[in-house]
Design a protein around this motif. Structure first.
Motif, mmCIF file in Angstrom:
data_model
loop_
_atom_site.group_PDB
_atom_site.id
_atom_site.type_symbol
_atom_site.label_atom_id
_atom_site.label_comp_id
_atom_site.label_asym_id
_atom_site.label_seq_id
_atom_site.Cartn_x
_atom_site.Cartn_y
_atom_site.Cartn_z
ATOM 1 N N THR A 153 -2.068 -37.774 -6.014
ATOM 2 C CA THR A 153 -2.036 -36.853 -4.708
ATOM 3 C C THR A 153 -2.433 -35.509 -4.681
ATOM 4 O OG1 THR A 153 0.072 -38.130 -4.273
ATOM 5 C CG2 THR A 153 -0.416 -36.008 -2.958
ATOM 6 N N LEU A 154 -2.072 -34.874 -5.765
ATOM 7 C CA LEU A 154 -2.598 -33.582 -6.233
ATOM 8 C C LEU A 154 -4.214 -33.385 -6.142
ATOM 9 C CD1 LEU A 154 -0.285 -31.802 -8.588
ATOM 10 C CD2 LEU A 154 -0.169 -31.826 -6.043
ATOM 11 N N MET A 155 -4.688 -34.416 -6.838
ATOM 12 C CA MET A 155 -6.386 -34.644 -6.894
ATOM 13 C C MET A 155 -7.062 -34.904 -5.676
ATOM 14 S SD MET A 155 -6.880 -36.927 -10.581
ATOM 15 C CE MET A 155 -6.597 -36.258 -12.215
ATOM 16 N N SER A 156 -6.367 -35.483 -4.724
ATOM 17 C CA SER A 156 -6.939 -35.811 -3.438
ATOM 18 C C SER A 156 -6.601 -34.758 -2.337
ATOM 19 C CB SER A 156 -6.707 -37.011 -3.138
ATOM 20 O OG SER A 156 -5.108 -37.055 -2.702
ATOM 21 N N THR A 157 -5.637 -33.658 -2.545
ATOM 22 C CA THR A 157 -5.247 -33.026 -1.698
ATOM 23 C C THR A 157 -5.491 -31.304 -1.882
ATOM 24 O OG1 THR A 157 -3.111 -33.040 -2.293
ATOM 25 C CG2 THR A 157 -3.849 -34.309 -0.640
ATOM 26 N N VAL A 158 -5.637 -31.320 -3.139
ATOM 27 C CA VAL A 158 -5.511 -29.641 -3.604
ATOM 28 C C VAL A 158 -6.717 -29.249 -4.071
ATOM 29 C CG1 VAL A 158 -4.567 -27.944 -5.343
ATOM 30 C CG2 VAL A 158 -3.066 -29.853 -4.296
ATOM 31 N N GLY A 159 -7.386 -28.226 -3.453
ATOM 32 C CA GLY A 159 -8.386 -27.659 -3.864
ATOM 33 C C GLY A 159 -8.624 -26.615 -4.985
ATOM 34 N N GLY A 160 -9.858 -26.077 -5.084
ATOM 35 C CA GLY A 160 -9.780 -24.842 -6.139
ATOM 36 C C GLY A 160 -9.482 -25.634 -7.704
ATOM 37 N N ALA A 161 -9.165 -24.856 -8.656
ATOM 38 C CA ALA A 161 -9.058 -25.531 -9.912
ATOM 39 C C ALA A 161 -7.421 -26.037 -10.181
ATOM 40 C CB ALA A 161 -9.128 -24.398 -10.838
ATOM 41 N N ALA A 162 -6.588 -25.825 -9.407
ATOM 42 C CA ALA A 162 -5.338 -26.217 -9.545
ATOM 43 C C ALA A 162 -5.227 -27.900 -9.216
ATOM 44 C CB ALA A 162 -4.268 -25.551 -8.391
ATOM 45 N N GLY A 163 -5.777 -28.204 -8.301
ATOM 46 C CA GLY A 163 -5.920 -29.829 -8.149
ATOM 47 C C GLY A 163 -6.129 -30.551 -9.418
ATOM 48 N N PRO A 164 -7.504 -30.346 -9.923
ATOM 49 C CA PRO A 164 -7.936 -31.076 -10.968
ATOM 50 C C PRO A 164 -7.093 -30.769 -12.304
ATOM 51 C CG PRO A 164 -10.057 -30.084 -9.690
ATOM 52 C CD PRO A 164 -8.640 -29.595 -9.141
ATOM 53 N N LEU A 165 -6.749 -29.589 -12.534
ATOM 54 C CA LEU A 165 -5.907 -29.268 -13.649
ATOM 55 C C LEU A 165 -4.680 -30.031 -13.802
ATOM 56 C CD1 LEU A 165 -6.999 -25.632 -14.259
ATOM 57 C CD2 LEU A 165 -7.465 -27.400 -15.599
ATOM 58 N N TYR A 166 -4.066 -29.466 -12.641
ATOM 59 C CA TYR A 166 -2.556 -30.310 -12.584
ATOM 60 C C TYR A 166 -2.650 -31.833 -12.436
ATOM 61 C CZ TYR A 166 0.495 -26.094 -12.069
ATOM 62 O OH TYR A 166 1.188 -24.973 -12.297
ATOM 63 N N GLY A 167 -3.851 -32.322 -11.546
ATOM 64 C CA GLY A 167 -3.849 -33.684 -11.624
ATOM 65 C C GLY A 167 -4.030 -34.233 -12.990
ATOM 66 N N THR A 168 -4.727 -33.749 -13.621
ATOM 67 C CA THR A 168 -5.242 -34.391 -14.971
ATOM 68 C C THR A 168 -4.087 -34.397 -15.808
ATOM 69 O OG1 THR A 168 -7.556 -33.630 -14.673
ATOM 70 C CG2 THR A 168 -6.709 -34.394 -16.864
ATOM 71 N N ALA A 169 -3.383 -33.087 -15.803
ATOM 72 C CA ALA A 169 -2.041 -33.052 -16.697
ATOM 73 C C ALA A 169 -0.866 -34.027 -16.139
ATOM 74 C CB ALA A 169 -1.518 -31.856 -16.449
ATOM 75 N N TYR A 170 -0.774 -34.361 -14.865
ATOM 76 C CA TYR A 170 0.145 -35.289 -14.632
ATOM 77 C C TYR A 170 -0.427 -36.823 -15.031
ATOM 78 C CZ TYR A 170 3.491 -32.319 -11.985
ATOM 79 O OH TYR A 170 4.117 -31.218 -11.707
ATOM 80 N N LEU A 171 -1.555 -36.981 -14.734
ATOM 81 C CA LEU A 171 -2.404 -38.138 -14.996
ATOM 82 C C LEU A 171 -2.374 -38.567 -16.473
ATOM 83 C CD1 LEU A 171 -3.740 -40.460 -13.468
ATOM 84 C CD2 LEU A 171 -5.769 -39.506 -14.245
#
Length: 214
Positions: A73-91
């Motif tokens: 969800t974060l990877m698909s909805t959050v822009g900037g650096a936060a989406g990919p970084l948090y998304g990868t952490a949770y993944l």
């Protein structure tokens, strides 16, 4: 004592709550050394996370399923650096938490995987004024607490405390990674927003675990 799927769900809901509560503060921090969108991006992402969580027809079968929902969800909805970084952490964390419950070693593995994901995705190291500066001491504290015999709630509490200290410790650092690095010495004296939100989210993991222990 172990943490379970109910804990993971409570952690996600607590994370959303703290992200909403600190949205304006995160925006202010990010305006000082970034583009000012950190608070808004996280709030939008966790709004979508809650919507997906509430829409589930059946309860998640394991902790990894909960964390994977957050990641995608974060990877698909959050822009900037936060989406990919948090998304990868949770993944990455989801990949090592495919169990109904976690003991202290499992909690450590989850945090280590999250940090690994952030480092790999962001190519950042400690001392560069990024969220890594909150996650690295958090993982070290978790490892030490587990080795000393702490239960999962104690491991998470130690991690949260160390993450908060790590976030504060970014204030005097010179940013050498990300948008803040463009400011050079002007980045000194400001707390990193990513490290700050990381500390808050890890704090919610500890709060949720304390609730389960209580």
């Amino acid at each position: 004592m172990r943490v379970d799927v109910t804990w993971a769900t409570a952690w996600v809901r607590g994370s959303a709550r703290t992200v909403f509560e600190h949205r304006v503060a995160h925006i202010a921090l990010d305006r000082q050394i970034g583009d000012g969108d950190h608070g808004e991006n996280l709030a939008r992402g966790f709004t979508a996370v809650l919507a997906r969580l509430d829409a589930l027809e059946t309860a998640p079968g394991d902790i990894g399923e909960v964390l994977r929902l957050v990641a995608t969800t974060l990877m698909s909805t959050v822009g900037g650096a936060a989406g990919p970084l948090y998304g990868t952490a949770y993944l990455r964390a989801a990949k090592v938490t495919g169990f109904p419950e976690l003991d202290s070693a499992g909690v450590v593995a989850m945090l280590e995987a999250g940090l690994e994901g952030i480092v790999v995705r962001g190519k950042a190291s400690p001392g560069e004024k990024t969220m890594v500066d909150a996650w690295t001491p958090a993982v070290a504290a978790a490892v030490a607490a587990a080795a000393a015999g702490a239960e999962p709630d104690g491991v998470l509490a130690a991690a949260a405390q160390a993450a908060e200290a790590g976030a504060v410790a970014t204030i005097p650092l010179l940013a050498t990674k990300g948008r803040a690095s463009y400011l050079g010495e002007r980045s000194i004296g400001h707390q990193d927003p990513g490290a700050t939100s990381s500390a808050l989210i890890l704090h919610e993991a500890a709060v949720a675990a304390a609730g389960r222990a209580g």
